[in-house]
Design a protein around this motif. Structure first.
Motif: not given
Length: 857
Positions: A727-728, A755, A757, A775-776, A778, A804, A826
């Motif tokens: 994922d992120n 999401a 990527s 990766d973006a 939430n 992000l 991050k």
């Protein structure tokens, strides 16, 4: 510290510069290192990847512009044995002294050690020798380029090359291509000798790949040849092959145009001493023979059991163990039908999908009973797998819950259970692990455990009260799965029991499309230790306890001992439950308008949601479409969507039956409120292959689950979380969101997720690959019982809370799977105040190292 960092950077830059200057270290005098291939088409440089792949020699590979492998190779001693021996040849006394200290044998073995030899072998094998310009290979490359452009319609192409020196022992090769005008197709005619094939060709609805006005391309002719062959073989021409298709290209008297004539000759029949030709015949199937227990051992024996069913002949060398329909449903070759390759392929796929036979063999022979010799007998040879097969696995695991885990499973597969090609799979599993984050009062190393039992029964057809052939024909290879399972786990401290069961239908509408309808999917989750909640979710406890220090009015909530009274820490579970009840019933000075009151209410809502037993009865439909051809395909897209509805059937039955509701206005089943919601997901993946093992991959995901009717929240098992290796990657699993809440809970989840990527993959050296990624995404709460405005998605402005993460990774390709390490930083953290979100934690101290198997998407 800054001075040390500057020195380290300066040292690395100097080292790289020295290595770069030494790139021609192993280039002989009078030779040149190839630094670049320039392909100049009509005087202009081209980036045509296919043209570049015609080169016999390519420059040494680069990593981010640096020739890492070449410089590693140059660091190696290519003759470490000779160097080691020369060390003593020039100083004989040294060998004698070392032999006295160790032994002659040990001194000799020292020369084979990693220090003297191994490190140089590693550098040599990992590195890459310098690519030295070879004019013979250059001429071969030039000839390849000429053929490449000729095959793309440039019949008058002219080629040449020059070598330009660009530095000491360095040179670039310029391939000069003068194409001239491209030839285009003009008139297209046919000359098909066999009347039956000529008639088939003229009545075909399939468009030809050769069209007047198109530029000449050899690949189009090859594809047209294959298209014609496939078409004829799917319409009875059993003996037809691509070699019977030829093309005459006529450019005489034409200016940059070419007339094309398609030639299809008669069938060539080889005799013992001569050959003859005759028109192709179109064959029909006169018989279909199925040998249900064929093997090499009984190939020359005669079957002892046989039956006929729906014009299929079934034979067995022992007693026939299958109900005829179970086999014939998988055969698409039928008596009286026209021979067609696609029927053979489809039958093989279906038979293989039954999982009760080894890969089937389907062979044809001319039926000698037909005087016209236009009939074929189809023989289907099936070799059964063992009725019973046993399997076992053992693995070591690591996850967001377990620091270390050991897992084992055993399984038993029983085939042809009811003599209709069904398979029954029974498996048991056990996992024990260790987690520092779990409640562990006895300080046991293995404080996490899970065991379970699962059963799956597969039917190679749609089980339904009425026929579904018109909706889902057997050509879509449908099957039905009935599943059930039980598991008991002690992993997050609540000690859960999980009961599952369901029935689902699966089919393939097209070759690379799959569909699945879960008619019923039931899940019952029972929490065995809900009183342990605040020992597990320590963040929630800390928040509640801090409020309790200021507002608790009942000393009993702090415990009975003097020490507990002095510490003023809420006891678990009595004190936490007592204080929460006091707050929500007006037993403290807090009122609904206080933020502390709202926080206590939010903590209690989450506790109830995560400790209540859940019953979910859902129906879902999922569809997947992909253009991926095989595992090596890096130029494809994949789309997956799913819609799921839970509780609707139960609510309808309850309403029709006028069943009573409980005190909260909800229906119950088995004294338990069932979940009711609707959920949908969209997942899209796209890969672009740029050649030279460079791939750009993109993924986007959207999912939302909306509670209604009998529920005002989504069960934990059906919610979304953010972070993790797939994922992120700049956040740990469950550590991102919801919204801008700064992950205040231990396991953060919500009912909506966005999401995306982006990942650029490239080769480093050998089987080691690299990646740069972003990766973006939430998670948010929407239309549920969560009241925290920071966690909720209210409007499009909340898209500013999309986090992000960026980073890089290494992957080692073991062919059958990929080992992956990704380091995420991050980059934009929505948990911080606006204006403080960019690059505030962009450092190694706040980075996240992810370990994974295979690519993240």
């Amino acid at each position: 510290m800054k001075n040390n960092s500057t020195k380290i950077i300066a040292f690395l830059l100097i080292a790289i510069l020295i290595c770069a200057c030494n790139a021609v270290k192993r280039v002989p005098d009078g030779k040149n290192l190839l630094v670049k291939n320039n392909i100049l088409v009509n005087g202009k440089s081209t980036n045509d990847e296919v043209a570049a792949n015609q080169m016999y020699q390519k420059p040494n590979g680069k990593l981010l512009g640096y020739k890492l492998r070449l410089n590693l190779y140059n660091l190696a001693n290519l003759n470490p044995d000779s160097t080691y021996q020369a060390k003593f040849k020039n100083n004989p006394g040294k060998y004698e002294r070392m032999s006295k200290i160790f032994s002659a044998k040990q001194v000799d073995r020292l020369g084979q050690s990693f220090y003297y030899k191994g490190i140089h072998e590693f550098l040599k094998n990992t590195g890459e020798p310098p690519v030295i310009i070879d004019t013979a290979k250059t001429k071969k490359s030039l000839l390849r380029l000429k053929y490449y452009y000729f095959n793309n319609g440039f019949f008058n192409v002219q080629t040449g090359y020059t070598i330009d020196t660009v530095g000491k022992k360095r040179a670039a090769i310029n391939y000069n291509i003068t194409t001239g005008p491209a030839y285009k197709l003009d008139t297209i005619s046919t000359n098909i000798t066999t009347p039956a094939l000529d008639s088939l060709y003229k009545t075909s609805n399939e468009p030809s790949l050769l069209k007047s006005g198109n530029q000449y391309k050899t690949t189009d002719f090859e594809e047209e040849k294959n298209r014609i062959t496939t078409y004829f073989r799917n319409h009875g021409a059993y003996y037809f092959q691509p070699t019977y298709v030829t093309f005459d290209i006529d450019t005489i008297g034409k200016k940059n145009q070419a007339n094309v004539r398609l030639n299809i000759s008669n069938n060539i029949i080889q005799g013992r001493d001569s050959s003859r030709t005759e028109p192709f015949k179109l064959y029909t199937i006169s018989d279909v023979n199925i040998y249900t227990d064929y093997s090499a051992a009984n190939a020359k024996k005669k079957p002892t059991d046989s039956t006929t069913y729906n014009n299929f002949n079934l034979y067995s060398y022992k007693t026939l163990k299958y109900k005829p329909r179970a086999i014939t449903d998988a055969i698409f070759i039928t008596k009286g039908s026209t021979f067609a390759d696609f029927r053979t392929t489809l039958s093989s796929r279906y038979l293989n999908n039954l999982k009760i036979f080894n890969y089937p063999s389907i062979q044809y022979e001319v039926d000698k009973r037909d005087s016209t010799a236009q009939s074929l007998i189809a023989n289907v040879y099936l070799t059964p797998r063992k009725k019973y097969s046993f399997g076992a696995t053992f693995d070591v695991t690591h996850s967001n819950i377990q620091d270390f885990g050991i897992g084992a499973s055993i399984s038993e597969t029983i085939r042809n259970v009811f003599n209709r090609a069904e398979t029954l799979e029974i498996s048991a599993r056990l996992n024990i692990g260790s987690s520092r984050d779990m409640a562990n009062p006895n300080n046991n190393f293995f404080n996490v455990s899970e065991y379970g039992l699962d059963m799956k029964l597969n039917f190679p057809r749609i089980l339904f009260p009425f026929g579904t052939e018109k909706i889902i024909p057997k050509s879509m290879i449908p099957y039905t799965s009935i599943t059930s399972g039980f598991s008991k786990q002690r992993n997050i401290g609540l000690d859960k029991e999980n009961f599952t069961g369901g029935i689902s239908y699966n089919w393939t509408p097209k070759r690379h499309n799959t569909a699945k309808l879960e008619l019923l999917n039931a899940q019952f989750v029972r929490n065995l230790n809900p009183d342990n909640y605040f020992n597990v979710y320590t963040s929630s406890y800390d928040d509640l306890n801090n409020i309790g220090k200021d507002y608790n009015v009942n000393p009993a909530n702090w415990g009975d001992t003097t020490e507990q009274q002095q510490n003023k820490n809420l006891t678990i579970p009595k004190g936490t439950a007592g204080f929460t009840n006091d707050v929500l019933t007006g037993g403290t000075t807090l009122t609904p308008g206080n933020s502390q009151y709202q926080e206590v209410s939010s903590i209690e809502e989450r506790r109830i949601r995560l400790t209540e037993n859940d019953f979910i009865l859902a129906t879902s439909y999922s569809f997947t479409k992909t253009t991926k051809k095989d595992l090596a395909d890096n130029n494809f897209y994949q789309f997956r969507t799913k819609i799921e509805s839970a509780g609707t059937l139960l609510s309808a039955v309850s309403a029709i039956g006028n069943l009573p509701k409980n005190s909260r206005g909800n229906y119950e089943i088995f004294n338990l409120e069932y979940s009711e919601y609707i959920k949908t997901e969209f997942d899209y993946i796209k890969l672009w292959d740029f050649g030279k093992e460079k791939v750009l991959a993109v993924r986007s995901f959207f999912g939302i689950a909306i509670p209604f009717g009998n529920s005002n929240y989504i069960p934990f098992s059906r919610s979304y979380y953010g972070g993790g290796s797939n994922d992120n990657r700049a956040w740990q699993p469950y550590a991102l969101g919801p919204g801008s809440t700064n992950a205040v809970n231990d396991f953060n989840e919500a009912n909506m997720k966005i999401a995306a990527s982006l990942e650029y993959r490239f080769k480093v050296f050998g089987d080691v690959k690299g990646a740069l990624f972003a990766d973006a995404g939430n998670i948010w709460n929407v239309l549920d019982n969560v009241t925290d405005p920071k966690a909720k998605f209210d409007n499009l402005n909340d898209l500013e809370e999309i986090a992000l993460g960026t980073g890089f990774g290494l992957r080692y390709d073991l062919s059958f799977f990929v080992i992956r390490l990704d380091l995420g930083f991050k980059t934009y953290n929505p948990a911080h105040d606006k204006g403080e979100r960019w690059f505030k934690e962009y450092n190694f101290g706040h980075s996240v190292l992810n370990f994974g198997i295979n690519y993240p998407f």
